[in-house]
Design a protein around this motif. Structure first.
Motif, PDB file in Angstrom:
ATOM      1  N   TYR A  10     -24.273   0.163  22.253  1.00  0.00           N
ATOM      2  CA  TYR A  10     -25.698   0.285  22.565  1.00  0.00           C
ATOM      3  C   TYR A  10     -26.469  -0.943  22.070  1.00  0.00           C
ATOM      4  O   TYR A  10     -27.320  -1.478  22.779  1.00  0.00           O
ATOM      5  CB  TYR A  10     -26.273   1.559  21.946  1.00  0.00           C
ATOM      6  CG  TYR A  10     -27.764   1.670  22.138  1.00  0.00           C
ATOM      7  CD1 TYR A  10     -28.288   2.081  23.361  1.00  0.00           C
ATOM      8  CD2 TYR A  10     -28.648   1.332  21.126  1.00  0.00           C
ATOM      9  CE1 TYR A  10     -29.644   2.164  23.557  1.00  0.00           C
ATOM     10  CE2 TYR A  10     -30.007   1.408  21.310  1.00  0.00           C
ATOM     11  CZ  TYR A  10     -30.508   1.833  22.524  1.00  0.00           C
ATOM     12  OH  TYR A  10     -31.855   1.899  22.719  1.00  0.00           O
ATOM     13  N   ALA A  11     -26.176  -1.392  20.850  1.00  0.00           N
ATOM     14  CA  ALA A  11     -26.875  -2.560  20.299  1.00  0.00           C
ATOM     15  C   ALA A  11     -26.615  -3.811  21.132  1.00  0.00           C
ATOM     16  O   ALA A  11     -27.534  -4.598  21.388  1.00  0.00           O
ATOM     17  CB  ALA A  11     -26.450  -2.790  18.852  1.00  0.00           C
ATOM     18  N   TRP A  14     -28.584  -3.488  24.231  1.00  0.00           N
ATOM     19  CA  TRP A  14     -30.016  -3.624  23.972  1.00  0.00           C
ATOM     20  C   TRP A  14     -30.416  -5.094  23.843  1.00  0.00           C
ATOM     21  O   TRP A  14     -31.398  -5.526  24.432  1.00  0.00           O
ATOM     22  CB  TRP A  14     -30.404  -2.869  22.696  1.00  0.00           C
ATOM     23  CG  TRP A  14     -31.886  -2.716  22.575  1.00  0.00           C
ATOM     24  CD1 TRP A  14     -32.638  -1.688  23.017  1.00  0.00           C
ATOM     25  CD2 TRP A  14     -32.790  -3.676  22.006  1.00  0.00           C
ATOM     26  NE1 TRP A  14     -33.954  -1.940  22.756  1.00  0.00           N
ATOM     27  CE2 TRP A  14     -34.088  -3.146  22.132  1.00  0.00           C
ATOM     28  CE3 TRP A  14     -32.627  -4.909  21.404  1.00  0.00           C
ATOM     29  CZ2 TRP A  14     -35.210  -3.812  21.678  1.00  0.00           C
ATOM     30  CZ3 TRP A  14     -33.756  -5.586  20.952  1.00  0.00           C
ATOM     31  CH2 TRP A  14     -35.027  -5.041  21.095  1.00  0.00           C
ATOM     32  N   SER A  17     -30.202  -6.764  27.225  1.00  0.00           N
ATOM     33  CA  SER A  17     -31.311  -6.341  28.078  1.00  0.00           C
ATOM     34  C   SER A  17     -32.618  -7.002  27.642  1.00  0.00           C
ATOM     35  O   SER A  17     -33.409  -7.442  28.482  1.00  0.00           O
ATOM     36  CB  SER A  17     -31.474  -4.825  28.027  1.00  0.00           C
ATOM     37  OG  SER A  17     -30.320  -4.175  28.467  1.00  0.00           O
ATOM     38  N   ALA A  18     -32.864  -7.063  26.353  1.00  0.00           N
ATOM     39  CA  ALA A  18     -34.099  -7.668  25.865  1.00  0.00           C
ATOM     40  C   ALA A  18     -34.188  -9.141  26.254  1.00  0.00           C
ATOM     41  O   ALA A  18     -35.229  -9.605  26.720  1.00  0.00           O
ATOM     42  CB  ALA A  18     -34.195  -7.509  24.345  1.00  0.00           C
ATOM     43  N   ALA A  57     -36.231  -2.445  27.398  1.00  0.00           N
ATOM     44  CA  ALA A  57     -34.879  -2.769  26.931  1.00  0.00           C
ATOM     45  C   ALA A  57     -34.171  -1.521  26.415  1.00  0.00           C
ATOM     46  O   ALA A  57     -32.970  -1.344  26.642  1.00  0.00           O
ATOM     47  CB  ALA A  57     -34.936  -3.831  25.835  1.00  0.00           C
ATOM     48  N   THR A  58     -34.907  -0.629  25.759  1.00  0.00           N
ATOM     49  CA  THR A  58     -34.322   0.609  25.257  1.00  0.00           C
ATOM     50  C   THR A  58     -33.845   1.493  26.401  1.00  0.00           C
ATOM     51  O   THR A  58     -32.739   2.042  26.355  1.00  0.00           O
ATOM     52  CB  THR A  58     -35.346   1.362  24.382  1.00  0.00           C
ATOM     53  OG1 THR A  58     -35.714   0.513  23.298  1.00  0.00           O
ATOM     54  CG2 THR A  58     -34.777   2.660  23.861  1.00  0.00           C
ATOM     55  N   ALA A  61     -30.792  -0.233  28.112  1.00  0.00           N
ATOM     56  CA  ALA A  61     -29.616  -0.175  27.240  1.00  0.00           C
ATOM     57  C   ALA A  61     -29.053   1.239  27.176  1.00  0.00           C
ATOM     58  O   ALA A  61     -27.835   1.423  27.144  1.00  0.00           O
ATOM     59  CB  ALA A  61     -29.970  -0.669  25.845  1.00  0.00           C
ATOM     60  N   SER A  65     -25.337   1.977  28.424  1.00  0.00           N
ATOM     61  CA  SER A  65     -24.416   2.549  27.442  1.00  0.00           C
ATOM     62  C   SER A  65     -23.838   3.861  27.951  1.00  0.00           C
ATOM     63  O   SER A  65     -22.641   4.127  27.789  1.00  0.00           O
ATOM     64  CB  SER A  65     -25.121   2.779  26.109  1.00  0.00           C
ATOM     65  OG  SER A  65     -25.532   1.560  25.565  1.00  0.00           O
TER      66      SER A  65
END
Length: 96
Positions: A10-11, A14, A17-18, A57-58, A61, A65
């Motif tokens: 996930y990180a 993220w 994506s950001a 982004a959240t 992500a 994920s």
């Protein structure tokens, strides 16, 4: 799959994506017609909204994920499906 692996995946999604979303929706002072601050770079954004970037982004992500983990569990796409070069010599079952 362990929870630490899920958090790491996930990180990574993220951060990716950001960084991919950073240039979208940002306008410079010349594009908006706003007054520039002395010493300001011509490419400096006028309307940067980090909160909106974090939310987008959240969401992206989380979706990526979930798709990755679902593919891991269900095996929709495997390494054999994306192997475009074939099996290298010496690694096939006929070589044993």
């Amino acid at each position: 799959m362990k929870i630490t692996s899920i958090v790491a995946i996930y990180a990574l999604f993220w951060v990716m994506s950001a960084f991919l979303l950073l240039p979208f929706g940002v306008r410079t002072a010349d594009e908006v017609g706003a007054e520039k601050v002395p010493g300001q770079a011509d490419s400096a954004p006028v309307n940067f909204r980090p909160g909106r970037l974090v939310l987008r982004a959240t969401a992206i992500a989380a979706l990526l994920s979930a798709l990755y983990i679902a593919n891991y569990l269900e095996g929709w796409v495997t390494i054999e499906d994306i192997n475009i070069f074939g099996t290298p010599p010496g690694y096939g079952p006929e070589d044993n």
